[in-house]
Design a protein around this motif. Structure first.
Motif, PDB file in Angstrom:
ATOM      1  N   GLN A 108      31.195 -16.734 -12.912  1.00 16.87           N
ATOM      2  CA  GLN A 108      30.239 -17.310 -13.854  1.00 16.87           C
ATOM      3  C   GLN A 108      29.508 -16.221 -14.639  1.00 16.87           C
ATOM      4  O   GLN A 108      29.336 -16.330 -15.866  1.00 16.87           O
ATOM      5  N   GLU A 136      31.657 -14.754 -17.395  1.00 18.00           N
ATOM      6  CA  GLU A 136      31.763 -15.635 -18.560  1.00 18.00           C
ATOM      7  C   GLU A 136      30.477 -15.602 -19.386  1.00 18.00           C
ATOM      8  O   GLU A 136      30.514 -15.615 -20.623  1.00 18.00           O
ATOM      9  N   VAL A 137      29.344 -15.563 -18.709  1.00 18.47           N
ATOM     10  CA  VAL A 137      28.069 -15.478 -19.428  1.00 18.47           C
ATOM     11  C   VAL A 137      27.981 -14.170 -20.210  1.00 18.47           C
ATOM     12  O   VAL A 137      27.510 -14.139 -21.356  1.00 18.47           O
ATOM     13  N   GLY A 149      30.459 -12.484 -21.450  1.00 20.78           N
ATOM     14  CA  GLY A 149      31.296 -12.646 -22.633  1.00 20.78           C
ATOM     15  C   GLY A 149      30.625 -13.479 -23.702  1.00 20.78           C
ATOM     16  O   GLY A 149      30.728 -13.177 -24.902  1.00 20.78           O
ATOM     17  N   GLN A 150      29.937 -14.524 -23.280  1.00 17.73           N
ATOM     18  CA  GLN A 150      29.214 -15.353 -24.237  1.00 17.73           C
ATOM     19  C   GLN A 150      28.126 -14.556 -24.947  1.00 17.73           C
ATOM     20  O   GLN A 150      27.932 -14.683 -26.162  1.00 17.73           O
ATOM     21  N   ARG A 151      27.390 -13.740 -24.192  1.00 19.04           N
ATOM     22  CA  ARG A 151      26.302 -12.956 -24.787  1.00 19.04           C
ATOM     23  C   ARG A 151      26.839 -11.985 -25.841  1.00 19.04           C
ATOM     24  O   ARG A 151      26.188 -11.760 -26.872  1.00 19.04           O
ATOM     25  N   LYS A 152      27.997 -11.423 -25.614  1.00 16.96           N
ATOM     26  CA  LYS A 152      28.577 -10.511 -26.611  1.00 16.96           C
ATOM     27  C   LYS A 152      28.962 -11.288 -27.870  1.00 16.96           C
ATOM     28  O   LYS A 152      28.799 -10.792 -28.996  1.00 16.96           O
ATOM     29  N   LEU A 153      29.492 -12.486 -27.703  1.00 14.19           N
ATOM     30  CA  LEU A 153      29.805 -13.305 -28.871  1.00 14.19           C
ATOM     31  C   LEU A 153      28.546 -13.746 -29.603  1.00 14.19           C
ATOM     32  O   LEU A 153      28.550 -13.905 -30.831  1.00 14.19           O
ATOM     33  N   ASP A 154      27.452 -13.930 -28.846  1.00 15.17           N
ATOM     34  CA  ASP A 154      26.188 -14.295 -29.483  1.00 15.17           C
ATOM     35  C   ASP A 154      25.713 -13.223 -30.459  1.00 15.17           C
ATOM     36  O   ASP A 154      25.037 -13.524 -31.452  1.00 15.17           O
TER      37      ASP A 154
END
Length: 468
Positions: free
Chosen positions: A332, A335-336, A338-343
């Motif tokens: 988890q 994945e978070v 990775g999400q923060r980098k996309l943010d």
């Protein structure tokens, strides 16, 4: 002529209601910076965020605990013995003895546990907390920017709506005079009842627009009170902040990507997410600590006995299996992260779009202001010409009313353009992340979020009974 018309519009923008003292835009922004509840709430949230650092550091500090207990114990002891008199095994004597005892068992223990190795959990958790503090500071900057921009818009809206109301009221007075003159001309047989009906219709419409303008002003006054915490006094004209802006849009975009709090906060969030992964990794590692205890016990298992002791132990904990919970948290966290980098990419894209939109709005506001001034000059010349032609019988009452309405619309358009010109410059400054009390040079005591952090980051805590 242009200068006179612009001056008339500015007079309408300068005042709200007669007061003893005036107020400037800078003064209103300073009040909002110091007293606005939204800003103060975010500052309190950031101070709470600062406490995450000593909270993380506490995991590797000694844990001291004192335990005391006291109670009541009642013991009943039954003893059974057998005697064989004269070696007569067939007829033994059975002796029963019963003892009843009461005691007050009590004890005290002082325990100390000092972690020696925790898989680098504390180190990474502290770094993550510090990164979260930096992200929180950027969000505080963002809230300050938003409130300062809203306060600017509220200030200029009060000026705009006050001037618009006065123009509408002046228009009603002009239409009343126009109706009076129309009735005189009708009495002289120069015009028909249709001209009177047209003048009356325009007067009713003017009164309706004046009522709507008053409602708009009341709404703006309420918003001003919400943001600034006080009713507006006599307001001075607001000025644009073009001097604080870069020379072109490309430079503005570069500054926005480097300095805007939205991008910086997203970058800190991504760093904190990577550190969270390392914190979870420590759950797979063994931990080592030293435990010491000093204790005393009285009246345990009977009255009159007492025990005093001390011990020092090494404690080794090795995780073997947690039902898959740690592995799930690890997946988890990745994945978070990775999400923060996309943010970050999302924030940059949205910021570029916002900068371009606000820069375009600023350029449009400049053009609209120049066009509004030119429109007023032309509309005033047209009205003068229509009135002169009406005296010669070449124009009707409707032509005069239309010319007056066009001039009124042009003057109101100038008022709106002046407001939009100032607000657009502040919006462009906010888009590049530089709308702050320091950049604007406000006369305020600048709030430094680092001051509270420096006080608490290495705090070992206060005495429990003393509070904070």
């Amino acid at each position: 002529m242009r200068r006179r018309l612009v001056a008339v519009a500015l007079v309408g923008l300068c005042c709200t209601a007669p007061r003893a003292s005036g107020e400037t835009l800078a003064g209103a922004l300073a009040r909002a910076y110091e007293t606005n509840p939204t800003i103060n709430a975010q500052r309190a949230a950031q101070r709470a965020n600062d406490e995450n650092v000593p909270h993380a550091q506490a995991q590797f500090r000694p844990h001291v605990r004192s335990d005391s207990y006291i109670g009541v114990e009642r013991r009943r002891t039954i003893g059974i013995s057998t005697e064989i008199p004269n070696y007569d095994y067939l007829h033994p004597d059975i002796l029963i003895s019963i003892q009843n005892n009461r005691s007050l068992p009590r004890g005290e223990a002082l325990s100390v546990e000092q972690p020696l190795f925790d898989g680098f959990r504390t180190k990474n958790a502290t770094l993550a907390a510090e990164t979260g503090v930096h992200a929180g500071r950027e969000r505080l900057r963002l809230v300050e920017q938003r409130v300062l921009f809203e306060a600017t818009a509220a200030y200029m809206n009060v000026l705009r709506d006050t001037a618009a109301l006065r123009l509408q009221q002046n228009n009603v007075a002009l239409l009343q005079e126009q109706l009076r003159q129309t009735k005189e001309r009708y009495a002289a047989g120069e015009i028909t009842p249709t001209d009177i009906a047209q003048a009356e219709s325009r007067l009713a419409a003017g009164r309706s627009r004046a009522a709507a303008a008053r409602a708009d002003l009341e709404a703006s006054l309420g918003n001003y009170r919400r943001l600034m915490g006080a009713e507006p006094k006599q307001l001075a004209p607001g000025a644009a902040v073009d001097r604080l802006l870069p020379k072109n849009r490309e430079a503005a975009e570069r500054i926005a990507l480097a300095e805007h709090p939205v991008v910086r906060a997203a970058q800190h969030d991504a760093d904190a997410a990577d550190l969270d992964i390392k914190v979870i990794e420590s759950d797979f590692m063994p931990s080592l600590s030293m435990v010491g205890q000093v204790y005393t016990q009285s009246d345990i298992q009977g009255r009159g006995n007492r025990a005093v002791g001390a011990q020092v132990l090494g404690k080794l904990s090795v995780p073997l299996y947690s039902g898959g919970e740690t592995s799930a948290r690890m997946r988890q966290a990745k994945e978070v992260a990775g999400q923060r980098k996309l943010d970050i990419d999302v924030a940059r894209a949205e910021l570029l779009a916002l900068t371009r939109a606000n820069w375009g709005a600023l350029e449009a506001a400049k053009a609209q202001l120049a066009a509004a001034s030119a429109q007023i000059e032309a509309a005033e010349r047209a009205l003068t010409g229509v009135r002169e032609e009406a005296k010669a019988g070449k124009r009707t009452t409707l032509d005069i009313l239309n010319a007056q309405q066009e001039l009124l619309g042009a003057r109101i358009g100038l008022v709106f353009a002046q407001r939009d010109r100032v607000v657009a410059s502040y919006a462009a400054l906010a888009a590049i992340g530089r709308l702050s009390a320091q950049t604007l040079g406000l006369t305020v005591a600048s709030y430094d979020p680092a001051a509270h952090f420096e006080r608490v980051k290495n705090s070992w805590g206060d005495a429990p009974l003393l509070g904070n």
